[in-house]
Write a protein that holds these residues in place. Structure first.
Motif, short mmCIF file in Angstrom:
data_model
loop_
_atom_site.label_atom_id
_atom_site.label_comp_id
_atom_site.label_asym_id
_atom_site.label_seq_id
_atom_site.Cartn_x
_atom_site.Cartn_y
_atom_site.Cartn_z
N TYR A 1 -15.53 -22.95 -17.94
CA TYR A 1 -14.59 -21.82 -17.88
C TYR A 1 -14.99 -20.86 -16.76
N ILE A 2 -13.97 -20.25 -16.14
CA ILE A 2 -14.24 -19.35 -15.01
C ILE A 2 -13.40 -18.08 -15.15
N MET A 3 -14.04 -16.93 -14.91
CA MET A 3 -13.27 -15.69 -14.82
C MET A 3 -12.79 -15.58 -13.37
N LEU A 4 -11.48 -15.57 -13.19
CA LEU A 4 -10.89 -15.64 -11.84
C LEU A 4 -10.17 -14.34 -11.50
N PHE A 5 -10.32 -13.92 -10.23
CA PHE A 5 -9.60 -12.74 -9.73
C PHE A 5 -8.61 -13.22 -8.68
N ALA A 6 -7.34 -12.85 -8.85
CA ALA A 6 -6.31 -13.32 -7.93
C ALA A 6 -5.27 -12.22 -7.72
N MET A 7 -4.60 -12.29 -6.57
CA MET A 7 -3.56 -11.32 -6.21
C MET A 7 -2.26 -11.62 -6.97
N THR A 8 -1.81 -10.67 -7.77
CA THR A 8 -0.50 -10.83 -8.38
C THR A 8 0.54 -10.02 -7.60
N ASP A 9 0.08 -8.99 -6.87
CA ASP A 9 1.02 -8.20 -6.04
C ASP A 9 0.32 -7.75 -4.76
N PRO A 10 0.40 -8.59 -3.70
CA PRO A 10 -0.32 -8.27 -2.46
C PRO A 10 0.09 -6.94 -1.83
N GLY B 1 -18.28 -9.38 -19.14
CA GLY B 1 -16.94 -9.00 -18.67
C GLY B 1 -15.88 -9.26 -19.72
N LEU B 2 -15.96 -10.42 -20.35
CA LEU B 2 -14.95 -10.75 -21.37
C LEU B 2 -15.09 -9.87 -22.61
#
Ligand code: CAA
Length: 387
Positions: A167-176, A97-98
């Motif tokens: 280290y972790i590849m993280l997925f997060a909401m920046t604009d819900p 992924g990276l």
């Protein structure tokens, strides 16, 4: 179609086979019993190029291709599924992924320690309320007023290698308000303040592969650790999972091969009614069905790896090939390990033989990196063009 492997592909297969036989197979049952994370052998895999098989030499990897990765995964999974789970997350979900979406600086900083076996990586997409429906995540990453960092709050669950990952590849909401298009991808250093690990999950199988919940409270991610652009996260996660699913297919093939080989040997050795049980037609039918599924799963997995390699030049997606391989190989692993237990009778049910472990380990391949139901959905949507 050329069915021959290159010298380099055979070389990494040989390295994996040797480590699997000498280091992993002898400890697999003990680590399954204790549930301890096999840190020492994971380091050995890293030192021998098996944690970054497709990672170019400049970032510390073996510089090989997807076929080489499949061949090596099959060997490690045949010795122990838990080791191959850790290997698969490091190689594909994390490094792949990276390499595909990261900047040059991110690759040097985050890929090299994982590819060389100095640290362990993880991939955080799932949350307690969002598994298959991945875009329904709630975790928030809020950009600071000066744009220099993101503040993260929320939980992720079922994180493979979570208890040990650096280290972790993280997925997060920046604009819900934008749904899937409001998800962004980031790199997380677990040594920073605001990162917490929950209890390690007690699991049915792959027990030595540690899994846990993780939580972020006002955790700060520097802006330069955003992967791609804001809003790219969902597509990045889906692209990464396409590659990851080939690794799970290879894992299922390795596990199936181990169960098949054991069943074949037992059907020759075990005598009943004055002859080897392998001479009875009911056992022969099982052997034939297992062999067909094993070979078909292996070929579909190699086809998916080939499609992934082609995509590096054509840019074409290989989602269908990856989902077909993952679906078929994982359901075949359930079938083959089930038949292998049955052929062994009482000994298949005993913890004195590895068959019951293979059977327990096989189940996860139908669940993680997209359940069988999700693979069917992906295949059918791609084939019909309908949703
Ligand atoms: N590659 C690139 N883009 C993709 C893609 C892919 N493979 N699949 C979808 N997309 C894009 C779509 O084109 C779409 O973009 P546009 O809006 O611009 O057209 C966007 O992503 C949204 O796609 P969908 O509308 O199809 O999304 P959806 O909400 O219907 O979900 C899904 C699709 C296939 C069900 C997806 O949510 C999915 O795969 N779910 C399973 C999640 C999963 O596998 N989780 C595993 C967790 S990780 C894990 O298990 C790791 C471990 O521990 C080992």
């Amino acid at each position: 179609m050329d069915f021959r492997f290159t010298e380099e592909q055979l070389m990494i297969q040989d390295v994996a086979r040797r480590i699997a036989a000498e280091r992993i197979a002898p400890i697999a049952a003990d680590f399954d019993r204790s549930g301890e994370f096999p840190l020492e052998t994971i380091k050995v895999l890293g030192e021998n190029g098996l944690m970054g098989i497709e990672v170019p030499h400049e970032y510390g990897g073996a510089g090989l291709d997807s076929i080489a990765y499949v061949l090596a995964m099959v060997e490690i999974a045949a010795a122990d599924c838990a080791h191959s789970t850790i290997m698969s997350v490091n190689n594909t979900l994390y490094c792949n992924g990276l390499l595909k979406f990261g900047t040059e600086a991110q690759k040097h900083k985050y890929v090299t320690p994982i590819a060389t076996g100095q640290a362990i990586g993880a991939f955080a997409l799932t949350e307690p309320q969002s598994g298959s429906d991945a875009s329904a995540m709630r975790i928030r990453a809020v950009r600071s007023p000066d744009g220099s960092y993101y503040a993260v709050n929320g939980k992720k669950s079922w994180i493979t290698s979570g208890p040990v990952a650096r280290y972790i590849m993280l997925f997060a909401m920046t604009d819900p308000s934008k749904g899937a298009k409001g998800i962004s991808a980031f790199m997380v250093d677990t040594e920073r303040e605001g990162f917490h690990r929950g209890k390690t999950e007690p699991k049915l199988g792959i027990r030595a592969s540690a899994t846990c919940e993780i939580e972020f409270t006002d955790y700060r991610i520097p802006a330069e650790d955003l992967i791609g652009a804001e809003g790219d996260g969902f597509k990045i996660s889906m692209g990464v999972l396409d590659a990851g699913r080939i690794g799970i297919a290879a894992q299922a093939v390795g596990l199936s091969r181990a169960a098949y080989d054991a069943a074949l040997a037992y059907s020759r050795d075990r005598k009943a009614f004055g002859q080897s049980i392998g001479s009875f037609q009911m056992i022969q039918a099982k052997i034939a069905d297992m062999k067909c599924r094993l070979d078909a799963a292996h070929l579909l997995t190699l086809r998916a790896a080939f499609a992934k390699q082609q995509s590096a030049t054509t840019g074409a997606r290989f989602s269908t090939e990856a989902s077909v391989a993952k679906l078929y190989a994982s359901e075949s692993a359930m079938f083959i390990t089930h038949q292998a237990v049955q052929i062994h009778g009482g000994m298949g049910y005993s913890k004195e033989m590895p068959l019951e472990r293979y059977f327990r380990d096989a189940k996860i391949t139908e669940i993680y990196e997209g359940t069988s139901e999700i693979q069917r959905l992906v295949i059918a949507r791609n084939e019909t063009g309908l949703r």
